[in-house]
Design an enzyme around this catalytic site. Structure first.
Site, short mmCIF file in Angstrom:
data_model
loop_
_atom_site.label_atom_id
_atom_site.label_comp_id
_atom_site.label_asym_id
_atom_site.label_seq_id
_atom_site.Cartn_x
_atom_site.Cartn_y
_atom_site.Cartn_z
N HIS A 61 0.82 -1.21 0.00
CA HIS A 61 0.00 0.00 0.00
C HIS A 61 0.85 1.26 0.00
CE1 HIS A 61 -3.02 -2.65 2.44
NE2 HIS A 61 -3.03 -2.96 1.15
N LYS A 71 6.78 6.26 7.41
CA LYS A 71 6.32 5.36 8.47
C LYS A 71 7.50 4.86 9.28
CE LYS A 71 2.58 3.80 5.48
NZ LYS A 71 2.20 2.78 4.48
N TYR A 131 2.77 1.36 14.23
CA TYR A 131 3.60 2.20 13.38
C TYR A 131 3.12 3.63 13.35
CZ TYR A 131 0.13 0.73 9.82
OH TYR A 131 -1.04 0.43 9.14
N ASP A 169 -6.88 -6.24 -1.21
CA ASP A 169 -5.49 -6.51 -1.60
C ASP A 169 -5.42 -7.52 -2.73
OD1 ASP A 169 -3.83 -6.05 1.64
OD2 ASP A 169 -4.72 -4.65 0.21
C1 LIG Z 1 -4.68 2.40 7.07
C2 LIG Z 1 -5.91 2.84 7.78
C3 LIG Z 1 -7.09 2.13 7.69
N1 LIG Z 1 -8.20 2.57 8.36
C4 LIG Z 1 -9.42 1.76 8.28
C5 LIG Z 1 -9.91 1.49 6.87
C6 LIG Z 1 -10.53 0.13 6.97
O1 LIG Z 1 -11.90 0.25 7.38
C7 LIG Z 1 -9.76 -0.57 8.08
C8 LIG Z 1 -8.70 -1.54 7.57
O2 LIG Z 1 -7.94 -0.84 6.59
P1 LIG Z 1 -6.93 -1.64 5.66
O3 LIG Z 1 -7.56 -2.95 5.25
O4 LIG Z 1 -6.49 -0.69 4.56
O5 LIG Z 1 -5.75 -1.93 6.67
P2 LIG Z 1 -4.30 -2.51 6.27
O6 LIG Z 1 -4.46 -3.56 5.20
O7 LIG Z 1 -3.63 -2.86 7.53
O8 LIG Z 1 -3.59 -1.25 5.62
C9 LIG Z 1 -2.31 -0.83 6.03
O9 LIG Z 1 -1.42 -1.79 5.53
C10 LIG Z 1 -0.11 -1.41 5.20
C11 LIG Z 1 0.83 -2.37 5.86
C12 LIG Z 1 0.27 -0.01 5.46
O10 LIG Z 1 1.47 0.32 5.53
C13 LIG Z 1 -0.75 1.03 5.56
O11 LIG Z 1 -0.60 1.74 6.77
C14 LIG Z 1 -2.14 0.55 5.47
O12 LIG Z 1 -2.51 0.58 4.12
O13 LIG Z 1 -9.12 0.48 8.82
C15 LIG Z 1 -8.19 3.70 9.14
O14 LIG Z 1 -9.22 4.08 9.75
N2 LIG Z 1 -7.03 4.43 9.23
C16 LIG Z 1 -5.89 4.04 8.58
O15 LIG Z 1 -4.85 4.74 8.71
#
Ligand SMILES: Cc1cn([C@H]2C[C@H](O)[C@@H](COP(=O)(O)OP(=O)(O)O[C@H]3O[C@H](C)C(=O)[C@H](O)[C@H]3O)O2)c(=O)[nH]c1=O
Length: 182
Positions: A61, A71, A131, A169
């Site tokens: 991402h 980060k 992070y 993803d």
């Molecule tokens: C990233 C983020 C997500 N969200 C909410 C959005 C979704 O409803 C839920 C899960 O989000 P997501 O599936 O995008 O989470 P990750 O797959 O862990 O995403 C992260 O994964 C990789 C490793 C990264 O470096 C980024 O910080 C980020 O993209 O949390 C938020 O409310 N705030 C945030 O900063």
């Protein structure tokens, strides 16, 4: 804390200085002054934490444009393989990736400047990561590249049959298809 530069400029491994005694240990996990002394100006505005089961791959991402995030990642429990891909226009390491195993045992942190795609795979039964980000989350600016892109050919340390991904993803574009700008 000790800063270890990697072969991708700007990506730095951080090793804390542990203070142990009969109670256990203490270490500074982040220090703005020490980061600055290593040439890393930080102004973090958001802390994130996520827990994932074995085989989870989150990523790759990034956030675009003015929302691009630096980060600083640490593992609170378990072990992950952290992966960064250099997407900085004009970078001599553009398109190259770096993997670093971070764990609650080695206590290593990883600093990633803006301009990178980031992801990690969970190598232990479960892992909790924490992070810091220097720009707020902006859903509209989110982008990504699929974890199994053939050109990147990343070894996540997890058999593909065991990989656990979000639908989002699984639907990410390839490195060739992703749109870097704006
Ligand atoms: C990233 C983020 C997500 N969200 C909410 C959005 C979704 O409803 C839920 C899960 O989000 P997501 O599936 O995008 O989470 P990750 O797959 O862990 O995403 C992260 O994964 C990789 C490793 C990264 O470096 C980024 O910080 C980020 O993209 O949390 C938020 O409310 N705030 C945030 O900063």
């Amino acid at each position: 804390m000790i800063f270890i530069d990697t072969y991708i400029s700007g990506v730095v491994i951080v090793e804390p200085t542990l203070h142990c005694d009969g109670r256990g240990y203490f270490f500074e996990s982040y220090n703005q002054r020490d980061f600055a002394a290593h040439g890393i100006a930080t102004d973090f505005v958001q802390d994130n934490q996520s827990q994932s089961v074995y085989g989870t791959i989150r990523g790759l991402h990034f956030q675009r444009g003015e929302h691009a995030q630096a980060k600083y990642i640490r593992v609170l429990s378990g072990r992950i393989r952290d992966v960064v891909v250099d997407l900085r226009p004009g970078s001599p390491s553009y398109g190259r990736h770096l993997t670093v195993d971070l764990s609650a045992e080695n206590l290593r942190g990883l600093y990633i400047p803006p301009g990178f795609a980031h992801g990690f795979a969970v190598l232990s039964e479960s892992a909790v990561i924490s992070y810091k980000c220097d720009h707020f989350y902006c859903r509209a600016a989110e982008g990504g590249i699929r974890y199994d892109d053939p050109d990147l050919d990343i070894d996540w340390g997890v058999p593909s049959a065991a990989a656990v991904l979000s639908d989002k993803d699984r639907a990410l574009p390839s490195f060739k298809e992703y749109q870097p700008c704006c």
